[in-house]
Design an enzyme around this catalytic site. Structure first.
Site: not given
Length: 394
Positions: A190, A340, A159
């Site tokens: 994130h 996600s 990621d």
């Protein structure tokens, strides 16, 4: 040669296939060596790259005069078995043409943009998600009792990196590698959010699992598929088979190279939990559409399909994806919604499973998690979508 023909445009030029798709990285390509060639000897890639050195030298002046960018190999992919042996390269048209003519090459794919999936959006703070996945039915009972804590399992979060110093990780997080920008630090948040859902002390499914950041997306949440494959290649080299999970909440247009890389790592008994995204047809995206990926879609607190979530035959399971509270950079906390957020729940679920049992293959572990899941709970689905909700209770 047999090739997938996805939504992206496949163009056969000379003896090797070139895949072109939207969101290309200019002058960058991913090259796969034929599986039967890679199986012949362990040094086939080094031999091929020695040949390529001569090609690059021959065309160096030409390329510099064209664009001012030096032609070079960017990544080597050598840990994914015969499913994917190859490299990424920045190359001129002349260099590309010689690569395509090489009899060892199966295909050449134009490098594409990869992004964090689901357009995560901040929402009101909530912690319902863990409560939901340890019980079969609603209403929620306010308790989270998983069958195990994931001890002894490592989850690689491919990621934007991980803010490993966050106190929620209790020293169980590390910055493993980076394939974008100049360091492994998470400048976006994130990846740290996903890692917290996997293994955070308060916000995680598997509260004693280790998490390792593999940074393939930059601070803007974007990167290249060549970098994603480099991250997968690194995981395949470092991970302990049967005790490792990769969590990918990233994606882009269909990429045969990315799918081949995922499948190569899965063949080494490394589990891949992948977010479905929200672009339409999961099967026409990567890595969610890879045959070896265990792809998850998102559900809400009422067991409805999240409105932003893809569904379809390439989805294997549903997991919470709305109003997910988790870790953030600089020791912060943030609540986000997106597909996600679903995949790291499943990655944590796999960690709880692998800490209790040994599986001979990733597919065996996939089957076990599905067999344990709760069927028939998700509403708002089309007829062709599987209907299984993640379950990690005893």
């Amino acid at each position: 040669m047999n090739f997938l023909k996805p939504a992206s445009l496949l163009i056969l030029l000379s003896s090797a296939l070139v895949t072109k798709s939207q969101g290309l990285v200019e002058n960058q390509y991913i090259v796969k060596i034929k599986s039967e060639v890679a199986a012949l000897t362990t040094d086939v890639l080094d031999s091929h790259l020695s040949w390529l050195d001569g090609v690059l030298a021959k065309h160096a002046d030409e390329f510099n005069s064209q664009s001012g960018v030096k032609s070079a190999v960017l990544h080597k992919y050598e840990n994914l078995g015969t499913s994917f042996t190859g490299y990424a390269i920045k190359a001129s048209e002349s260099v590309l043409e010689e690569i395509k003519q090489n009899s060892q090459v199966e295909y050449v794919e134009a490098d594409s943009i990869a992004t964090a999936l689901g357009n995560p959006t901040p929402t009101a703070t909530a912690i319902w998600n863990l409560d939901r996945i340890d019980q079969r039915d609603l209403p929620l009972n306010g308790v989270f009792r998983p069958s195990s804590n994931g001890d002894g399992v490592t989850v690689y979060v491919v990621d934007t990196g991980i803010y490993a110093a966050h106190p929620q990780f209790e020293g169980r997080a590390s910055e493993g590698a980076f394939f974008v920008e100049n360091d492994a630090t998470d400048g976006n948040g994130h990846g740290t959010h996903c890692a917290g859902t996997v293994a955070g002390k308060d916000y995680g499914v598997a509260k004693k699992a280790n998490v390792v950041g593999v940074k393939v997306l930059g601070a803007n949440g974007s990167g290249s598929f060549s970098g994603v494959i480099a991250g997968i290649n690194w995981v395949a080299d470092k991970a302990v088979p049967g005790k490792s999970v990769a969590s990918l909440s990233i994606g882009g247009s269909k990429s045969q190279a990315v799918d081949d890389a995922v499948n190569g790592a899965v063949a080494k008994n490394i589990l891949f939990s992948v977010a479905s995204g929200g672009s339409g047809n999961v099967c026409n995206t990567s890595p969610a559409g890879a045959s070896g990926a265990f792809t998850s879609a998102a559900s809400d607190i009422n067991d409805k399909k999240a409105p932003f979530s893809d569904v379809g035959p390439c989805v294997k399971i549903f997991a919470p994806g709305t109003n997910i509270n988790s870790t953030w950079i600089n020791s912060g906390v943030k609540t986000l919604s997106g597909t996600s957020m679903a995949a790291p729940h499943v990655a944590g679920g796999f960690a709880t499973l692998l800490s209790q049992q040994n599986f001979a293959s990733a597919q065996a572990a996939y089957s076990a998690l599905l067999a344990k899941s709760t069927p028939g709970k998700i509403t708002g689905l089309p007829p062709n979508s599987p209907n299984f909700l993640l379950y990690v209770g005893a």
